[in-house]
Design an enzyme around this catalytic site. Sequence first.
Site, PDB file in Angstrom:
ATOM      1  N   GLU A  77      -4.033   5.340   8.747  1.00 34.76           N
ATOM      2  CA  GLU A  77      -4.300   4.184   7.888  1.00 34.76           C
ATOM      3  C   GLU A  77      -3.133   3.869   6.962  1.00 34.76           C
ATOM      4  O   GLU A  77      -2.744   2.717   6.802  1.00 34.76           O
ATOM      5  CB  GLU A  77      -5.565   4.456   7.057  1.00 34.76           C
ATOM      6  CG  GLU A  77      -5.856   3.376   6.041  1.00 34.76           C
ATOM      7  CD  GLU A  77      -7.078   3.663   5.173  1.00 34.76           C
ATOM      8  OE1 GLU A  77      -7.751   4.689   5.393  1.00 34.76           O
ATOM      9  OE2 GLU A  77      -7.355   2.842   4.288  1.00 34.76           O
ATOM     10  N   ARG A 133     -10.433   1.532  10.307  1.00 38.86           N
ATOM     11  CA  ARG A 133      -9.132   2.224  10.306  1.00 38.86           C
ATOM     12  C   ARG A 133      -8.783   2.792  11.680  1.00 38.86           C
ATOM     13  O   ARG A 133      -8.108   3.824  11.784  1.00 38.86           O
ATOM     14  CB  ARG A 133      -9.076   3.332   9.254  1.00 38.86           C
ATOM     15  CG  ARG A 133      -9.555   2.924   7.876  1.00 38.86           C
ATOM     16  CD  ARG A 133      -8.895   1.660   7.390  1.00 38.86           C
ATOM     17  NE  ARG A 133      -9.397   1.248   6.085  1.00 38.86           N
ATOM     18  CZ  ARG A 133      -8.953   0.168   5.451  1.00 38.86           C
ATOM     19  NH1 ARG A 133      -8.048  -0.620   6.004  1.00 38.86           N
ATOM     20  NH2 ARG A 133      -9.415  -0.142   4.270  1.00 38.86           N
ATOM     21  N   GLU A 152     -17.043   3.054  -3.246  1.00 30.70           N
ATOM     22  CA  GLU A 152     -16.608   1.827  -2.576  1.00 30.70           C
ATOM     23  C   GLU A 152     -17.803   0.993  -2.105  1.00 30.70           C
ATOM     24  O   GLU A 152     -17.852   0.522  -0.976  1.00 30.70           O
ATOM     25  CB  GLU A 152     -15.683   2.174  -1.410  1.00 30.70           C
ATOM     26  CG  GLU A 152     -14.473   2.972  -1.864  1.00 30.70           C
ATOM     27  CD  GLU A 152     -13.484   3.308  -0.755  1.00 30.70           C
ATOM     28  OE1 GLU A 152     -13.888   3.367   0.403  1.00 30.70           O
ATOM     29  OE2 GLU A 152     -12.294   3.494  -1.088  1.00 30.70           O
ATOM     30  N   ASP A 191      -6.101   9.064  -1.794  1.00 30.87           N
ATOM     31  CA  ASP A 191      -6.689   8.557  -0.559  1.00 30.87           C
ATOM     32  C   ASP A 191      -5.738   8.622   0.631  1.00 30.87           C
ATOM     33  O   ASP A 191      -5.191   7.589   1.024  1.00 30.87           O
ATOM     34  CB  ASP A 191      -7.109   7.091  -0.780  1.00 30.87           C
ATOM     35  CG  ASP A 191      -8.097   6.629   0.253  1.00 30.87           C
ATOM     36  OD1 ASP A 191      -8.401   7.411   1.152  1.00 30.87           O
ATOM     37  OD2 ASP A 191      -8.571   5.491   0.141  1.00 30.87           O
TER      38      ASP A 191
HETATM   39  C1  BDP Z   1     -10.305   4.671   2.540  1.00 29.16           C
HETATM   40  C2  BDP Z   1     -10.427   3.624   3.591  1.00 29.16           C
HETATM   41  C3  BDP Z   1     -11.833   3.116   3.776  1.00 29.16           C
HETATM   42  C4  BDP Z   1     -12.773   4.293   3.935  1.00 29.16           C
HETATM   43  C5  BDP Z   1     -12.621   5.216   2.766  1.00 29.16           C
HETATM   44  C6  BDP Z   1     -13.437   6.471   2.889  1.00 29.16           C
HETATM   45  O1  BDP Z   1      -9.585   2.551   3.221  1.00 29.16           O
HETATM   46  O2  BDP Z   1     -11.846   2.296   4.900  1.00 29.16           O
HETATM   47  O3  BDP Z   1     -14.080   3.849   4.020  1.00 29.16           O
HETATM   48  O4  BDP Z   1     -11.293   5.650   2.666  1.00 29.16           O
HETATM   49  O5  BDP Z   1     -12.851   7.510   3.149  1.00 29.16           O
HETATM   50  O6  BDP Z   1      -9.094   5.303   2.749  1.00 29.16           O
HETATM   51  O7  BDP Z   1     -14.640   6.429   2.708  1.00 29.16           O
END
Ligand code: BDP
Length: 705
Positions: free
Chosen positions: A398, A173, A296, A370
Amino acid sequence: MIRELFTTIAILLLPIMLSANDGYKLWLQYYPIENPQAWQQDMLKKVSIAGENETLDIIKNELNIAAEGFFGQNPSFSKENPSLVIALKEQLPSYLASKASSKLGEEGFHIFSSDNQTVITANSQFGLLYGTFRLLQEMQKSNPLSETGIVDSPKVQHRVLNHWDNLDRTVERGYSGFSIWNWHRLPRHIDQQYLDYARANASLGINGTAITNVNANALILTPYYLEKAQALADAFRPYGIKLYLTARFSSPIEIGGLETADPQNEAVKQWWKDKAKEIYEYIPDFGGFLVKADSEGQPGPHNYGRTQAEGANMLADAVKPFGGIVMWRAFVYSENTPDDRHKQAYNEFVPIDGEFRENVIVQVKNGAIDFQPREPFHPLFGAMPNTPLMMEFQITQEYLGHDTHLAFLAPMYEEVLKEDTYINGEGSEVAKVIDGSLHNYSLTGMAGVANVGTDRNWTGHHFHQANWYAYGKLAWNPWESSEKIAEDWIKLTFTTEREFVEPVKKLMLNSHEMVVNYMTPLGIHHIMARSHHYGPGPWVTGGGRADWTSTYYHNASEKGMGFDRTLSGSNALEQYTPELQEKWGDLDLVPEKFLLWFHHLPWEHQMKSGNILWDEIALHYQKGVNEARENIKTWKNLEKHVDKYRFEHVLSFMEIQAEEAEWWRDAVLLYFGQYSGLPLPEGVEPPKHNLEYYMNIDHKFVPGI
Ligand code: BDP
């Protein structure tokens, strides 16, 4: 003769060279002060600095650069009759010490005048450093000291930048080039940029940096990389900046040769203890670990049926003997949990409130989804009285148009910080959770996901420097106003001329709302293109994870759109206090900015303006486009106040932004228009292409992933 010719040419070129401002100097421009007042010039003539160490050298250097820039002259450093005295409180002669504030804490400072002297004092060298930067900022703004001077100290302990930087120098990002950490050249080469980075942070009071991505690579914890991290820590130390590393939960397996990373396993616990000990041998003042777990695809305690507290505590025990902390992220959610993603972190963390060790601080994103252009505050704020919580803001954009879209984020941060949680009745603002006063937290902190990279101006868009600056200022004082932040930044970065400051301030203060207008107005969220999040993608659906699609969030159909988070829907609202449930749950009371965040409504829903929902949505998109176009005009009118480089750079980005605002408007309205079946209201321009055209746009190699 030839030499003279060169000199003449150089002199002739000087104005052109001066006007070539690439922005590298950020808000530390120290440009000449025109018609300086006597106090400004006198103050930096003779400076006395008590003692000697690297931080004091940095102070001295700063005064040199500033005086040179302001007046074209260097101060003389002398103890005889100084005009400026810089000394720890304990070093001051008693008649001056008695005038110094008693409320400076460890990092605060007091700047005051006494007879014909100005004094900067503090209880630590870093307090002196912060005081020096403040004095220079006031000088650049031509703000004379008041009678009482300036007494200031940070309201938050841990003010940390989070770099989502990978070891291969890509930045997750990141939109401003590559990572500024040149791992290959470390540890032997310390790039000037590391020092300039530390200096810029110190000028804001930022006192920590987590240098690696939260999607962590265990290799950072191996000697090969620890040696490099050590070199960075050594470079940052005199600037008052501690280094943190991200810890991959499965490291004991990946680099430790163990078969498990179970936090209840004795060998695993011991592995982390040994690892912590090893790290502290390299970096004696190592700040601690930042951890993303069970999110994630990242490993975590869930893999072993353990709680987030059990995972965090294991690491906390490892760094505890050395004074380290663990910043454990609350960004935990899973596609396999059937609940609204909005609710998952709260459901996970509230039941374990109070179970964390005292050197753990839970790091919570500002909103529950997010980093959307706008989110209501995260319901965890206020809901964990027995566990210190820190704020995580995203500085990198982002979901806000990446590098080219001007969005000054202080108003967005401020909106969240000043929102009332009502947890202990009225006046329980989020900022009081963050400064620790609401629940008497023993640890406080704020993290900002950094937007810097190898671009000459650090942040891609010149105006995105202001977001780094704003984050720093709010981490120091979460009650600071966006307006003051904007005004100060403009004056330090460009000029104090009112004809420039006023229109630019207005433009900046409106810019976040403008982006919300053309991207996600009225509570719409998460409708960006898949994965890279660049540009509109309301049609994004299917794939492995529903919670990463747009349709999950907007629920558009012939019946209307929005996410029902009331009792009839996911009831995420119940995670807020009754006062907020009442307000946000009631269609008459909910602020329209959150309307479709909490409610699913028919296209004909009557808005306060008298418009129906569909028309209101469309008009917001058009408004955003109009505002982006207006900014170009405003900027063009200011040409004579700005150097050519920055003028042109900003202008071309503004042009991209206006074009992309149209892209957003057209794509989104065509898409939702299929469901509303209603025509665009008067005042909204017809789209340039058809929906298929927008759906087929496929940008290659978008940075940041
Ligand atoms: C999301 C992003 C990702 C990050 C994640 C995070 O898309 O790339 O790893 O947050 O905060 O917004 O861990």
